[in-house]
Design an enzyme around this catalytic site. Sequence first.
Site, short mmCIF file in Angstrom:
data_model
loop_
_atom_site.label_atom_id
_atom_site.label_comp_id
_atom_site.label_asym_id
_atom_site.label_seq_id
_atom_site.Cartn_x
_atom_site.Cartn_y
_atom_site.Cartn_z
N ARG A 1 0.86 -1.20 0.00
CA ARG A 1 0.00 0.00 0.00
C ARG A 1 0.89 1.24 0.00
NH1 ARG A 1 -2.25 3.47 3.90
NH2 ARG A 1 -4.43 4.08 3.57
N SER B 1 -11.38 -3.15 2.09
CA SER B 1 -11.39 -2.32 3.29
C SER B 1 -12.80 -1.81 3.54
CB SER B 1 -10.44 -1.12 3.12
OG SER B 1 -9.11 -1.55 3.13
N LYS C 1 -6.03 6.30 9.77
CA LYS C 1 -7.43 6.07 9.42
C LYS C 1 -8.34 7.21 9.89
CE LYS C 1 -6.73 1.96 7.66
NZ LYS C 1 -6.94 1.68 6.22
#
Length: 215
Positions: free
Chosen positions: A42, A111, A140
């Site tokens: 990622r 996700s 997040k």
Amino acid sequence: MFRNPKEWGLYLVTDRHQTGGRDLLDVVSQALTAGVLAVQLREKDLPTRDLYHLAEKLLAVTRAAGAALLINDRLDVAMALSADGVHLTRRSLPPRVCRELLGPERLIGVSCHSLAEVRESVDGGADFVVLGPIFQTPSKAAYGPPLTTAALREARAAAGLPILAIGGIQEAHVGEVMAAGADGIAVISAVMAARDPGQAAAALLAAVQRSRLVK
């Protein structure tokens, strides 16, 4: 074993900006040596060519360790390299479309940030979901306040596919999220930023294993 996300225990998500200047491949290699079975590449800010070359190197490392490599969002890169799968976000192609392109053998993770998204992923044919943020974490923050373990309990009751918890998870949290219904955990900084990535990964995996024994 790497084909079954329920068996992973720990799903390592990369972020080369959190390694303290250490080479990303070295950090991941230490985690793989400690027993990590799945890695998500990622690195959203990399140009396509650079991402491809990094993924190519990382795939060689994960294959040598007998672990899975999934590419975040970039189905094209995953397909070009014959990686083990793709990890989708809300901005990615739908799981059903990816399945048609990848075929039945590759893994598709999604996700999710709500129960509705978990259900949508199940309907779309995902192999597993990563649900979070369960606890507060800077990576997040854009997805809103922490869901808490209550969201894990709801998702577990609604979905039969593997659920991995993410978001601010440290070793001390593992028992709590596993008791709430998670099949494992996904982490970024807990390993990427650790002084000893291998030791950090081993400790998290051991905590998952202990939690499984008391389930």
